[in-house]
Design a protein around this motif. Structure first.
Motif, PDB file in Angstrom:
ATOM      1  N   MET A 149       9.554  10.830 -11.204  1.00  0.00           N
ATOM      2  CA  MET A 149      10.514  10.232 -10.277  1.00  0.00           C
ATOM      3  C   MET A 149      10.049  10.367  -8.830  1.00  0.00           C
ATOM      4  SD  MET A 149      13.262  10.986  -8.015  1.00  0.00           S
ATOM      5  CE  MET A 149      13.740  12.659  -8.432  1.00  0.00           C
ATOM      6  N   LEU A 150       9.549  11.549  -8.446  1.00  0.00           N
ATOM      7  CA  LEU A 150       9.063  11.755  -7.078  1.00  0.00           C
ATOM      8  C   LEU A 150       7.841  10.879  -6.793  1.00  0.00           C
ATOM      9  CD1 LEU A 150       9.383  15.624  -6.553  1.00  0.00           C
ATOM     10  CD2 LEU A 150      10.902  13.818  -5.720  1.00  0.00           C
ATOM     11  N   LEU A 151       6.965  10.739  -7.791  1.00  0.00           N
ATOM     12  CA  LEU A 151       5.785   9.887  -7.634  1.00  0.00           C
ATOM     13  C   LEU A 151       6.205   8.434  -7.410  1.00  0.00           C
ATOM     14  CD1 LEU A 151       2.674   9.606  -7.729  1.00  0.00           C
ATOM     15  CD2 LEU A 151       2.893   9.241 -10.198  1.00  0.00           C
ATOM     16  N   LEU A 152       7.205   7.987  -8.156  1.00  0.00           N
ATOM     17  CA  LEU A 152       7.686   6.612  -8.000  1.00  0.00           C
ATOM     18  C   LEU A 152       8.352   6.407  -6.649  1.00  0.00           C
ATOM     19  CD1 LEU A 152       9.111   5.913 -11.579  1.00  0.00           C
ATOM     20  CD2 LEU A 152       7.036   4.972 -10.555  1.00  0.00           C
ATOM     21  N   VAL A 153       9.074   7.412  -6.168  1.00  0.00           N
ATOM     22  CA  VAL A 153       9.680   7.322  -4.825  1.00  0.00           C
ATOM     23  C   VAL A 153       8.589   7.112  -3.785  1.00  0.00           C
ATOM     24  CG1 VAL A 153      10.876   8.605  -3.016  1.00  0.00           C
ATOM     25  CG2 VAL A 153      11.753   8.653  -5.348  1.00  0.00           C
ATOM     26  N   LEU A 154       7.558   7.944  -3.842  1.00  0.00           N
ATOM     27  CA  LEU A 154       6.451   7.829  -2.894  1.00  0.00           C
ATOM     28  C   LEU A 154       5.771   6.465  -3.020  1.00  0.00           C
ATOM     29  CD1 LEU A 154       4.628   9.164  -0.771  1.00  0.00           C
ATOM     30  CD2 LEU A 154       3.250  10.088  -2.644  1.00  0.00           C
ATOM     31  N   PHE A 155       5.558   6.027  -4.262  1.00  0.00           N
ATOM     32  CA  PHE A 155       4.902   4.739  -4.511  1.00  0.00           C
ATOM     33  C   PHE A 155       5.697   3.591  -3.892  1.00  0.00           C
ATOM     34  CE2 PHE A 155       4.794   1.040  -7.467  1.00  0.00           C
ATOM     35  CZ  PHE A 155       3.506   0.610  -7.189  1.00  0.00           C
ATOM     36  N   PHE A 156       7.016   3.571  -4.097  1.00  0.00           N
ATOM     37  CA  PHE A 156       7.828   2.476  -3.584  1.00  0.00           C
ATOM     38  C   PHE A 156       7.988   2.537  -2.062  1.00  0.00           C
ATOM     39  CE2 PHE A 156       9.259   1.909  -8.011  1.00  0.00           C
ATOM     40  CZ  PHE A 156       9.132   0.534  -8.092  1.00  0.00           C
ATOM     41  N   ILE A 157       8.025   3.725  -1.502  1.00  0.00           N
ATOM     42  CA  ILE A 157       8.106   3.827  -0.040  1.00  0.00           C
ATOM     43  C   ILE A 157       6.837   3.269   0.595  1.00  0.00           C
ATOM     44  CG2 ILE A 157       8.144   5.446   1.908  1.00  0.00           C
ATOM     45  CD1 ILE A 157      10.045   7.190   0.305  1.00  0.00           C
ATOM     46  N   VAL A 158       5.681   3.621   0.032  1.00  0.00           N
ATOM     47  CA  VAL A 158       4.406   3.084   0.543  1.00  0.00           C
ATOM     48  C   VAL A 158       4.361   1.572   0.346  1.00  0.00           C
ATOM     49  CG1 VAL A 158       1.908   3.085   0.232  1.00  0.00           C
ATOM     50  CG2 VAL A 158       3.163   5.249   0.209  1.00  0.00           C
ATOM     51  N   LEU A 159       4.750   1.109  -0.829  1.00  0.00           N
ATOM     52  CA  LEU A 159       4.758  -0.326  -1.104  1.00  0.00           C
ATOM     53  C   LEU A 159       5.705  -1.058  -0.158  1.00  0.00           C
ATOM     54  CD1 LEU A 159       3.234  -2.033  -3.203  1.00  0.00           C
ATOM     55  CD2 LEU A 159       5.295  -1.981  -4.620  1.00  0.00           C
ATOM     56  N   GLY A 160       6.822  -0.388   0.176  1.00  0.00           N
ATOM     57  CA  GLY A 160       7.801  -0.991   1.076  1.00  0.00           C
ATOM     58  C   GLY A 160       7.306  -1.162   2.498  1.00  0.00           C
ATOM     59  N   CYS A 161       6.213  -0.498   2.832  1.00  0.00           N
ATOM     60  CA  CYS A 161       5.612  -0.693   4.157  1.00  0.00           C
ATOM     61  C   CYS A 161       4.937  -2.059   4.267  1.00  0.00           C
ATOM     62  CB  CYS A 161       4.594   0.407   4.449  1.00  0.00           C
ATOM     63  SG  CYS A 161       5.307   2.045   4.646  1.00  0.00           S
ATOM     64  N   PHE A 162       4.729  -2.725   3.112  1.00  0.00           N
ATOM     65  CA  PHE A 162       3.986  -3.987   3.118  1.00  0.00           C
ATOM     66  C   PHE A 162       4.750  -5.157   2.495  1.00  0.00           C
ATOM     67  CE2 PHE A 162       1.104  -0.367   2.652  1.00  0.00           C
ATOM     68  CZ  PHE A 162       0.310  -0.529   3.786  1.00  0.00           C
ATOM     69  N   LEU A 163       5.722  -4.864   1.614  1.00  0.00           N
ATOM     70  CA  LEU A 163       6.415  -5.926   0.886  1.00  0.00           C
ATOM     71  C   LEU A 163       7.925  -5.795   1.056  1.00  0.00           C
ATOM     72  CD1 LEU A 163       4.464  -5.846  -2.514  1.00  0.00           C
ATOM     73  CD2 LEU A 163       4.206  -7.534  -0.689  1.00  0.00           C
ATOM     74  N   ASP A 164       8.635  -6.928   0.905  1.00  0.00           N
ATOM     75  CA  ASP A 164      10.098  -6.884   0.900  1.00  0.00           C
ATOM     76  C   ASP A 164      10.577  -6.392  -0.465  1.00  0.00           C
ATOM     77  OD1 ASP A 164      11.178  -9.491  -0.773  1.00  0.00           O
ATOM     78  OD2 ASP A 164       9.201  -9.797   0.091  1.00  0.00           O
ATOM     79  N   GLY A 165      11.871  -6.060  -0.551  1.00  0.00           N
ATOM     80  CA  GLY A 165      12.418  -5.435  -1.744  1.00  0.00           C
ATOM     81  C   GLY A 165      12.280  -6.255  -3.000  1.00  0.00           C
ATOM     82  N   ILE A 166      12.586  -7.552  -2.931  1.00  0.00           N
ATOM     83  CA  ILE A 166      12.522  -8.395  -4.125  1.00  0.00           C
ATOM     84  C   ILE A 166      11.089  -8.490  -4.639  1.00  0.00           C
ATOM     85  CG2 ILE A 166      12.760 -10.790  -4.911  1.00  0.00           C
ATOM     86  CD1 ILE A 166      15.311 -10.928  -3.214  1.00  0.00           C
ATOM     87  N   SER A 167      10.136  -8.637  -3.725  1.00  0.00           N
ATOM     88  CA  SER A 167       8.731  -8.678  -4.140  1.00  0.00           C
ATOM     89  C   SER A 167       8.323  -7.370  -4.809  1.00  0.00           C
ATOM     90  CB  SER A 167       7.831  -8.939  -2.928  1.00  0.00           C
ATOM     91  OG  SER A 167       8.159 -10.153  -2.299  1.00  0.00           O
ATOM     92  N   MET A 168       8.793  -6.248  -4.274  1.00  0.00           N
ATOM     93  CA  MET A 168       8.482  -4.955  -4.871  1.00  0.00           C
ATOM     94  C   MET A 168       8.979  -4.879  -6.308  1.00  0.00           C
ATOM     95  SD  MET A 168       9.487  -2.612  -1.592  1.00  0.00           S
ATOM     96  CE  MET A 168       9.727  -1.129  -2.545  1.00  0.00           C
ATOM     97  N   VAL A 169      10.193  -5.337  -6.523  1.00  0.00           N
ATOM     98  CA  VAL A 169      10.790  -5.241  -7.859  1.00  0.00           C
ATOM     99  C   VAL A 169      10.054  -6.139  -8.849  1.00  0.00           C
ATOM    100  CG1 VAL A 169      12.857  -5.747  -9.212  1.00  0.00           C
ATOM    101  CG2 VAL A 169      13.060  -4.536  -7.040  1.00  0.00           C
ATOM    102  N   VAL A 170       9.877  -7.406  -8.503  1.00  0.00           N
ATOM    103  CA  VAL A 170       9.288  -8.332  -9.477  1.00  0.00           C
ATOM    104  C   VAL A 170       7.810  -8.030  -9.723  1.00  0.00           C
ATOM    105  CG1 VAL A 170      10.924 -10.182  -8.990  1.00  0.00           C
ATOM    106  CG2 VAL A 170       8.828 -10.071  -7.679  1.00  0.00           C
TER     107      VAL A 170
END
Length: 432
Positions: A322-343
């Motif tokens: 869970m902590l790894l995924l939090v870090l992964f999505f926070i980093v990803l969120g620096c470059f992509l919007d939320g919908i793009s991250m999810v899909v």
């Protein structure tokens, strides 16, 4: 060899995204290259079937309808009336009218579904009023940046619909799952305002004259249209009378009627709202189509299996994952919007998440919470851009003012992990 191919495509994807090309076209282009060069599958047929299948889902019909409902309300006077109805009730709390950001966003989130729309609509109302009354800019803007993210968590939520379609889970149950965490997060935000105001009394303006109960009740009449619309939409879903798509259609009809009754609906505003909703949905639809085709290409290449095997090989506990995924999505969120991250990520992550024993409804709420954090993370935090447009402040300054709210979102993620029933209790009471 498969790992090298997958890494090459990932590098290519970020290079294309960094070039400024539309996200949907970037995803389609990288998938096309991957399918053409590294698989034996017929590219044209695969693309046509995948793009059509990803955008023709009946469940997905709720998305443009909720977008249209939000656009109608954005152009109406209902949101202004909401401030008039809330302000007299919040003056007694430490922090006083700063709470209008949180409560206003929570209410508007229940009829909008979009974080950016919630932040923009409430910001246009509260920021000038708070500035005029002498509230500090940093607190007014920072609390709005955080509270605006409630548009993703409190149902109906655009991103929950996208996740529900991608993960093949019940959207009605996802909506129910977001209620308690959404209220919890709003309470945490208001609690922060209370603590900050008690520690910084000198920075707040003087108390406004007390108002009588009669005056408060009279002001509350402004909340009746909004509460009625929320009851119409969410009541229809939770009672089982309507599906999410049918409730969205009821919401559009209700918002049109209310806007007409209060005088803000005319041909110009109707056309502008419809065009804006269509434009936004076309952008989201293109992202969904591109992501679906890229997911198919990555599946043929074997990336999901390799990612699952890699993470499985780390022997992580569920908490560490869970902590790894939090870090992964926070980093990803620096470059992509939320919908793009999810899909982009759901198809790859779902096998690993299910193997770790995470409930997919709970995981949907987890994803939304983490994407909320990305909304106020520079450089690609949508709420930061919205507030920059409203205030003309630097994005980095706005991000600093929102940092305490970011911390509270992290606390909400940990609480939801520690007590999964926060997200799962209400859906478990739903039949079917």
């Amino acid at each position: 060899m498969d790992a090298v191919i997958a890494l090459t495509l990932i590098v290519l994807l970020f290079a294309v995204l960094g070039s400024g090309l539309w996200i949907g076209l970037s995803l389609l282009g990288v998938a096309l290259v991957g399918m053409e060069l590294f698989t034996q599958r017929p590219v044209g047929d695969s693309m046509a079937l995948t793009v059509w299948g990803s955008t023709s889902s009946w469940t997905l019909t709720a998305l443009p309808l909720f977008l249209w409902m939000g656009e109608i309300l954005f152009r109406s006077k209902l949101s202004n009336d909401m401030f008039k109805g809330l302000a007299p009730w919040l003056n007694w709390l430490p922090g006083r009218l700063l709470h209008t950001n949180v409560v206003g966003c929570a209410i508007f989130a229940a009829i909008s579904g979009s974080s950016a729309a919630t932040c923009a609509t409430i910001g246009k109302i509260t920021l000038p009023e708070l500035k005029k009354r002498g509230y500090p800019d940093a607190q007014a803007i920072g609390t709005l940046a955080g509270a605006g993210t409630l548009g993703l968590l409190i149902p109906p939520s655009i991103i929950m619909i996208v996740y529900g379609v991608a993960a093949n889970v019940s959207i009605a149950k996802l909506f129910l799952a977001g209620v308690v965490p959404g209220v919890m997060l709003a309470v945490l935000f208001s609690g922060y305002i209370v603590v900050w105001s008690l520690l910084n009394r000198e920075r707040l303006p003087g108390k406004e004259p007390a108002t009588s109960l009669r005056h408060k009740l009279h002001a509350s009449r402004h909340l009746i249209p909004v509460v009625t619309l929320i009851a119409l939409v969410l009541g229809g879903i939770y009672s089982g009378i309507a599906t999410a798509t049918e409730a969205a259609a009821l919401g559009v009809a209700g918002s049109l009627v209310l806007s007409r009754l209060e005088g803000s609906l005319n041909w110009g505003s109707f056309r502008e709202g419809l065009v804006a909703a269509c434009r936004t949905y076309c952008m989201i639809g293109l992202i969904l189509a591109g992501a679906a085709f890229l997911t198919l290409a990555m599946g043929f290449i074997g990336l999901p299996r390799q990612v699952a095997e890699f993470i499985g090989g780390l022997q992580l506990s569920p908490f560490a994952l869970m902590l790894l995924l939090v870090l992964f999505f926070i980093v990803l969120g620096c470059f992509l919007d939320g919908i793009s991250m999810v899909v982009l990520t759901i198809a790859v992550l779902l096998p690993t998440v299910q193997a770790a024993g995470f409930d997919l409804i709970w995981f949907g709420i987890f994803i939304v919470l983490v994407v909320e954090m990305a909304q106020i993370t520079p450089p690609v935090g949508f709420n930061l851009f919205v507030l920059q447009g409203l205030t003309q402040r630097e994005v980095t300054w706005i991000a600093r003012t929102a940092l305490p709210l970011f911390t509270l979102m992290m606390a909400a993620v940990l609480l939801t992990y520690a007590v999964p029933e926060l997200a799962l209790w209400l859906p478990s009471r739903m039949q079917g």
